[in-house]
Motif scaffolding. Structure first.
Motif, PDB file in Angstrom:
ATOM      1  N   ALA A   1      55.395  -0.736  19.118  1.00  0.00           N
ATOM      2  CA  ALA A   1      55.791   0.635  19.428  1.00  0.00           C
ATOM      3  C   ALA A   1      57.089   1.007  18.726  1.00  0.00           C
ATOM      4  O   ALA A   1      57.195   2.059  18.087  1.00  0.00           O
ATOM      5  CB  ALA A   1      55.932   0.806  20.937  1.00  0.00           C
TER       6      ALA A   1
ATOM      7  N   LEU B   1      50.463   6.203  20.200  1.00  0.00           N
ATOM      8  CA  LEU B   1      51.704   6.080  20.965  1.00  0.00           C
ATOM      9  C   LEU B   1      51.623   6.891  22.252  1.00  0.00           C
ATOM     10  O   LEU B   1      52.078   6.433  23.317  1.00  0.00           O
ATOM     11  CB  LEU B   1      52.897   6.541  20.116  1.00  0.00           C
TER      12      LEU B   1
ATOM     13  N   CYS C   1      57.407   3.239  23.573  1.00  0.00           N
ATOM     14  CA  CYS C   1      56.575   4.343  23.077  1.00  0.00           C
ATOM     15  C   CYS C   1      57.322   5.669  23.204  1.00  0.00           C
ATOM     16  O   CYS C   1      57.250   6.515  22.299  1.00  0.00           O
ATOM     17  CB  CYS C   1      55.264   4.400  23.849  1.00  0.00           C
TER      18      CYS C   1
END
Length: 250
Positions: free
Chosen positions: A146, A167, A183
């Protein structure tokens, strides 16, 4: 196979260190690359590990071909250090080898280092492997996948657009709060490179949702931080309204 092999060897020193010790001690000198370069070819795994760890601290492009080769070292601790060293010494020449190792290495800590290195390389070839890692790998690797996707903001508009939906999905669905937090951070990084369009609005909606609804305080904090860094009017207005209402904010 156990993805958590070698964890104690990788973390024991960090766990035993006290922050006060670090404050009291003078910063040690960085390793000498002239001494470390020959050790990258040592037949002794301890010497190779010492050298690869040195290049996690120092940058020297002469080490890059050796570090690429050491991604396939029999010793997982050498492979881990080679991955992080290539993140410290990013090169387009390393991207294909990093992707190959990400796809083949059984050790999760090696994959984690490789994912971090791919993010630092900021190369569009890394996009699909990072997206796959975000969706399918263990939590420690998803965490850094991420963050590495957030590093792709400067690669190009098409790369940013491709990174956003996975994401957003992971921000909403990943069971690990730390992954959701990363994220949220990555979405903030990517949104700063976007014009105000439908794609941008979808990502902002996801950040607002996470800020208002995620059960984890850390995720809410990172979503709020991203909204503030992007400077999105809707996000800022919501934050201000909730503060006025006395909503328990981070």
């Amino acid at each position: 196979m156990d993805d958590y092999d070698d964890l104690s060897a990788l973390t024991i020193e960090a766990e035993l260190e006290s922050p006060l010790d670090l404050m009291e001690e003078a910063e040690p000198p960085k390793p000498d690359p002239e001494e470390m370069l020959p050790l990258l070819d040592s037949p002794d795994s301890q010497q190779r590990m010492l050298a690869t760890r040195a290049f996690c601290e120092i940058q020297d492009e002469r080490a890059i071909p050796h570090l690429i080769r050491l991604l396939k070292d029999p010793c997982p601790l050498v492979r881990v250090s080679a991955g992080y060293a290539l993140g410290r010494n990013p090169s387009p020449d390393a991207v294909d080898s990093l992707i190959e190792q990400l796809n083949r290495d059984w050790n999760g800590y090696v994959r984690k280092g490789v994912v971090w290195a791919l993010g630092n390389c900021r190369d569009r070839r890394s996009l699909m492997p990072l997206l796959d890692a975000l969706k399918t790998d263990i939590s420690a690797v998803r965490l850094w996948a991420a963050s590495s996707l957030g590093q792709m903001a400067s690669v190009g508009y098409d790369t940013v657009i491709a990174a956003l939906p996975p994401l957003i999905e992971s921000l909403r669905r990943d069971p690990m709060p730390a992954v959701r937090s990363n994220c949220a951070w990555a979405l903030g990084q990517l949104c700063r490179e976007l014009p105000s369009n439908v794609v941008y609005a979808t990502a902002i909606d996801a950040l607002i949702e996470a800020f208002a609804e995620d059960e984890d305080m850390g995720v809410r904090e990172d979503a709020k931080g991203s909204l503030l860094r992007v400077g999105d009017p809707r996000g800022i207005q919501l934050i201000e309204e909730l503060e006025l209402e006395g909503w328990p904010l981070v």
